[in-house]
Every structure is written in structure tokens, then in C-alpha cells.
Write a protein that holds these residues in place. Sequence first.
Motif, PDB file in Angstrom:
ATOM      1  N   UNK A   1       0.829  -1.210   0.000  1.00  0.00           N
ATOM      2  CA  UNK A   1       0.000   0.000   0.000  1.00  0.00           C
ATOM      3  C   UNK A   1       0.861   1.257   0.000  1.00  0.00           C
ATOM      4  N   UNK A   2       1.979   1.214   0.735  1.00  0.00           N
ATOM      5  CA  UNK A   2       2.879   2.375   0.812  1.00  0.00           C
ATOM      6  C   UNK A   2       3.710   2.538  -0.458  1.00  0.00           C
ATOM      7  N   UNK A   3       3.951   1.422  -1.163  1.00  0.00           N
ATOM      8  CA  UNK A   3       4.748   1.460  -2.393  1.00  0.00           C
ATOM      9  C   UNK A   3       3.958   0.789  -3.521  1.00  0.00           C
ATOM     10  N   UNK A   4       2.906   1.440  -4.017  1.00  0.00           N
ATOM     11  CA  UNK A   4       2.050   0.833  -5.046  1.00  0.00           C
ATOM     12  C   UNK A   4       2.804   0.470  -6.332  1.00  0.00           C
ATOM     13  N   UNK A   5       3.926   1.145  -6.577  1.00  0.00           N
ATOM     14  CA  UNK A   5       4.710   0.837  -7.770  1.00  0.00           C
ATOM     15  C   UNK A   5       5.229  -0.597  -7.740  1.00  0.00           C
ATOM     16  N   UNK A   6       5.395  -1.157  -6.521  1.00  0.00           N
ATOM     17  CA  UNK A   6       5.912  -2.515  -6.393  1.00  0.00           C
ATOM     18  C   UNK A   6       4.965  -3.520  -7.036  1.00  0.00           C
ATOM     19  N   UNK A   7       3.661  -3.368  -6.762  1.00  0.00           N
ATOM     20  CA  UNK A   7       2.677  -4.274  -7.358  1.00  0.00           C
ATOM     21  C   UNK A   7       2.606  -4.078  -8.858  1.00  0.00           C
ATOM     22  N   UNK A   8       2.611  -2.810  -9.310  1.00  0.00           N
ATOM     23  CA  UNK A   8       2.509  -2.538 -10.746  1.00  0.00           C
ATOM     24  C   UNK A   8       3.709  -3.111 -11.496  1.00  0.00           C
ATOM     25  N   UNK A   9       4.893  -2.978 -10.899  1.00  0.00           N
ATOM     26  CA  UNK A   9       6.103  -3.488 -11.547  1.00  0.00           C
ATOM     27  C   UNK A   9       6.095  -5.011 -11.594  1.00  0.00           C
ATOM     28  N   UNK A  10       5.700  -5.628 -10.478  1.00  0.00           N
ATOM     29  CA  UNK A  10       5.704  -7.092 -10.404  1.00  0.00           C
ATOM     30  C   UNK A  10       4.723  -7.714 -11.389  1.00  0.00           C
ATOM     31  N   UNK A  11       3.657  -6.987 -11.730  1.00  0.00           N
ATOM     32  CA  UNK A  11       2.668  -7.514 -12.670  1.00  0.00           C
ATOM     33  C   UNK A  11       3.298  -7.876 -14.014  1.00  0.00           C
ATOM     34  N   UNK A  12       4.291  -7.093 -14.430  1.00  0.00           N
ATOM     35  CA  UNK A  12       4.860  -7.297 -15.760  1.00  0.00           C
ATOM     36  C   UNK A  12       5.648  -8.597 -15.862  1.00  0.00           C
ATOM     37  N   UNK A  13       5.878  -9.234 -14.722  1.00  0.00           N
ATOM     38  CA  UNK A  13       6.501 -10.545 -14.773  1.00  0.00           C
ATOM     39  C   UNK A  13       5.635 -11.553 -15.503  1.00  0.00           C
ATOM     40  N   UNK A  14       4.320 -11.300 -15.506  1.00  0.00           N
ATOM     41  CA  UNK A  14       3.404 -12.216 -16.206  1.00  0.00           C
ATOM     42  C   UNK A  14       3.642 -12.192 -17.708  1.00  0.00           C
ATOM     43  N   UNK A  15       4.095 -11.064 -18.241  1.00  0.00           N
ATOM     44  CA  UNK A  15       4.382 -10.993 -19.670  1.00  0.00           C
ATOM     45  C   UNK A  15       5.554 -11.905 -20.011  1.00  0.00           C
TER      46      UNK A  15
END
Length: 289
Positions: free
Chosen positions: A26-40
Motif C-alpha cells: 500500500x505504501x509502495x504501489x509501484x511494487x505491485x505494478x512493476x511485479x505484474x509485468x513478470x506475467x508478460x
Amino acid sequence: MNTSAVRIDADNVTEQVSERVEEEVDEHPWLERLARFGWIAKGVVYGLMGITAFAIGRRRPTSDDASPEGAIGQLRSTPFGTALIWVLAIGLALYVVWRLLTAALVRGNDVKCWLERVGYLFSAGFYAVLAFTAVTAVINGKEAKDENSVERLSGWMLSNPVGRWALLAAGIVMVGIGIFFIVDRGIKKSFLDDLDFEDAPEAERKAVTTAGTVGWISRGVATAAVGFFVAQAAWRYDARDARGFDNAFRELATHQIGSITVILTGLALVVYGVFCALIVRHLDLDKVS
């Protein structure tokens, strides 16, 4: 020792870990957004596997391996191959981060929760090894092919009686995982529980649902096939019966019905690769907990 007290302590520990990780995300929302691209990156791996499996099923001569390692190796022969492998390795590392986060966010201590944690951690470990394989291939200038890793591991385990039974158990577990993918993920479409379609148009939802259903069933078929050959090797006490993804496809393709199965599985794995790319913006870590 009071078992209820131990259970309460375990509940407290897992709850604290989940809350702490959730706070960090929650404090570092960029972490979730960045990790999502691992699915690609994951989608690229399975897409390349599917293309090779399709060629094997059609009995077209190919030196490529229809395996995760082989998918990485295929990139070396393409323009900017080294750069592409680096990008893929970084993507796989991001997928590892995603899986570690999902494992940490699972709440509860019943059997289902622990099976989910173990599954996520096993997945993280597998793709971490795959990312390391990619980096090693670039640094050493070697192709990152699946050098019959399943066969080598099977031979080592069959060198002693205890290893034989452990290998048999591993093969049976792989068959079970494959069936789980087919039934729970594919037929029951439980993968939709991890997605947020709140703002998605209906056409996109249908595309994701169809691709996910086909893709997860194909993963289940491939995983169960490898598990069958591994269990067969342990039962017969012969490492030559063991097959990795690539050799499992090649073995199946020697039969008419098996060849058709490999062709369909290859196409479906490509669909699964597309599915991994389609769901990136719909993934929701909050739904894991």
C-alpha cells in the motif's frame, strides 16, 4: 505443549506477516505494478514452448526444446538475442517477486492456505531458477536449453531405493497438479478470482476467460504428462522412461492420437501465453488475501 496455543501463535505470525506485506504494498504501489509485468515474461516462455510443441506434434524436425529452458534458448538465435534474454530474465525475476508477495498475503493456517503458500513458493523457486538460467546463458555465452534436466535428476534419484520412492511420489504429485490445473483452474475457472474486471468491457472479459480456460487446461495436460513419465520411470526403476516437457511431447507425438494431442496442447500453450499478457492490468493482489 498446548496445541491450541501453538495454533494461536501460528495464526498471529501469519497474520502479522500478511499485514506487514500489505502495508508495504500500500505504501509502495509501484511494487505491485512493476511485479505484474513478470506475467508478460511468463507468457513469452509458454508461448515459445507452445510454438515448438506445435512443430513437434506436426512431426516437423526441430532442434528447439519445448521446455521453459528451451524457450529461453530460442531467443539467442533472434536479432538482439542477448538483450532479449536479459529482458526476459528481468521479467521472470519480477514474476518471482509477484509470487512471493502472493504467498505472503495468504491469510489463515488451514490445509488449503498452506497448500496455496507452498504452491506459490514452489512457483517462485522454479521461475527464479529459470531467470538464473537465462542470466547464466548470457554471461557464459551458452544456450539455455533444457539438457534433459528431468532425466538427469531422475537418474540421480534412482541410484538409491529411497530416491526411487521419492521420485514416484514426485511424479504422482505432478499428475495431481496437472489434474488440479485442468479441473480447478481450467474447467472451474478459479483463476478469475485473482482478477479485477470492474472497469473491463464485456468483450475483454470473455477473451480473458476463454484464453485462461484453454491455457490452464493445456498446462495441466503438459504437467500431467511429465508426471506420468516420471512416475513410470520410478515404478519400472528405469531412468530412461523419465521425460521432461520436450521429450514428453516428442514421445506422445510418435502416436497418431498423441500427435494430435501435442498439436492442440501446443496451440493452447500459445493461447496461455496470450492470456498471461491480457491479464496484466487486471491482476489484483488484494484478492489473494
